[in-house]
Design an enzyme around this catalytic site. Structure first.
Site, PDB file in Angstrom:
ATOM      1  N   SER A 128       0.833  -1.207   0.000  1.00 45.96           N
ATOM      2  CA  SER A 128       0.000   0.000   0.000  1.00 45.96           C
ATOM      3  C   SER A 128       0.864   1.253   0.000  1.00 45.96           C
ATOM      4  O   SER A 128       1.977   1.257   0.559  1.00 45.96           O
ATOM      5  CB  SER A 128      -0.899  -0.001   1.242  1.00 45.96           C
ATOM      6  N   TYR A 153      -2.503  -0.037   9.974  1.00 46.78           N
ATOM      7  CA  TYR A 153      -2.631  -0.635   8.641  1.00 46.78           C
ATOM      8  C   TYR A 153      -1.315  -0.509   7.878  1.00 46.78           C
ATOM      9  O   TYR A 153      -0.810  -1.482   7.312  1.00 46.78           O
ATOM     10  CB  TYR A 153      -3.758   0.048   7.880  1.00 46.78           C
TER      11      TYR A 153
END
Length: 336
Positions: A128, A153
């Site tokens: 990501s 995350y």
């Protein structure tokens, strides 16, 4: 042979599986169909894949459950893996951190073990743009240091990259990690800004605009993302001792996949307004915890090495999403 696609009922997973099926690949998919957002949207994505015909098998299993994963995939033959399953969302990681440990850490490790013992030819996995944290150097390069995550995350995604490097070193598993930048398009996720804004504008509700609109994102259309995934899958890194993108000398590399064109958030809102045919009501708010003001992908590595060329601007991609949303938005629990 066959490609294993994890997170096949997810946004990118569905579109990747569709591309593979259309070109004649056999696909084994796994997904846990969790309730992070309404499962009926995930069910509908699988129904769309089934309409394509072809050789498709879907297993309902949690990748963080090692025994269930092994049991479900016993007897399934595959030689490549596209690992897209994860607990998504920067903001949700503040509320339910344990979900990220199970899916993103334990789950990634289980997939690495699967790749190791099955002797797969290539493992492509999702990272990501969040790993860049509050990096102020633009555009983000895969060579940049990424050891200051500002959300759990992001920390789990960076940990996945490091675990993959360890397995590439120890077991010589060819791997490509893909740092996705703000993916959007039909069949997208209800927790993403484009979905939320479209839903609210069509229902004449105000939209929450963080950092008072002073945000820029490298919005990347789903077809361009899938093109990068497939190009990566078809070209595994060599185990030649040479330095790869991301700085590794193992058969492991990292690529950014973005649009290479950061757009102001207010431009995205204007594009949605045009596509919806009505104005937005704006609720200006300060920056949220765990968020960043801008993302911008340097895609030189994947462009030079694999010929990746994103081509979809938001004035093309946003109307495509809005057209889809008018028919399918209620699957995500919307009021439109």
């Amino acid at each position: 042979m066959t490609v294993l696609v994890t997170g096949i009922a997810g946004f990118i997973g569905m579109h990747t599986a569709a591309r593979l099926l259309r070109r004649g690949e056999a696909v084994v998919g796994i997904d846990n169909f969790n309730d992070y957002y309404p499962a009926r949207l995930k069910e509908a994505r699988i129904a769309e894949l089934e309409k394509l015909g072809g050789n498709l098998t879907v297993h309902r299993v949690e990748i963080g459950d090692e025994q269930a994963l092994a049991s479900n995939l016993e007897g399934a033959a595959f030689d490549r893996i596209v690992h897209l399953a994860a607990q998504a969302g920067v903001r949700y990681s503040l509320d339910n951190p344990a979900a990220y440990v199970r899916a993103n850490l334990a789950g990634h490790l289980n997939i690495l073990e699967l790749a190791r013992h099955r002797g797969v030819r290539h493992l492509v996995y999702a990272s990501s743009s969040s790993v860049y944290g509050a990096n102020k150097m633009m555009p983000f390069r895969v060579e940049d240091r990424v050891d200051h995550p500002i959300s759990l995350y992001a920390a789990t995604k960076r940990a996945d990259e490091l675990m993959s490097e360890t397995y590439a070193h120890l077991f010589r598993i060819p791997q490509t990690g893909l740092r996705f930048f703000t993916v959007y398009g039909p069949w997208g996720r209800p927790d993403m800004a484009l979905w939320k804004f479209t839903d609210a504008i069509l229902a004449n509700r105000p939209i929450d605009v963080y950092n008072h609109g002073e945000m820029r994102r490298d919005f990347t259309y789903i077809d361009d993302i899938v093109d990068g995934v497939i190009r990566s899958l078809d070209n595994p890194p060599a185990d030649d001792g040479l330095e790869k993108a991301g700085g590794f000398r193992t058969p492991h590399r990292l690529y950014n996949i973005g649009n290479n064109r950061p757009e102001p958030l207010m431009e995205l809102i204007a594009a949605i307004e045009r596509a919806c045919g009505r104005k937005a009501r704006l609720n200006m708010l300060p920056m949220q915890d765990g968020d960043v003001p801008a993302t911008y992908a340097d895609i030189a590595a994947i462009s030079d090495e694999l010929g990746y060329r994103p081509s979809t601007r938001i004035d093309v991609g946003v109307p495509r999403f809005v057209d889809w949303f008018r028919d399918f938005g209620p699957l995500g629990g919307t009021s439109a």
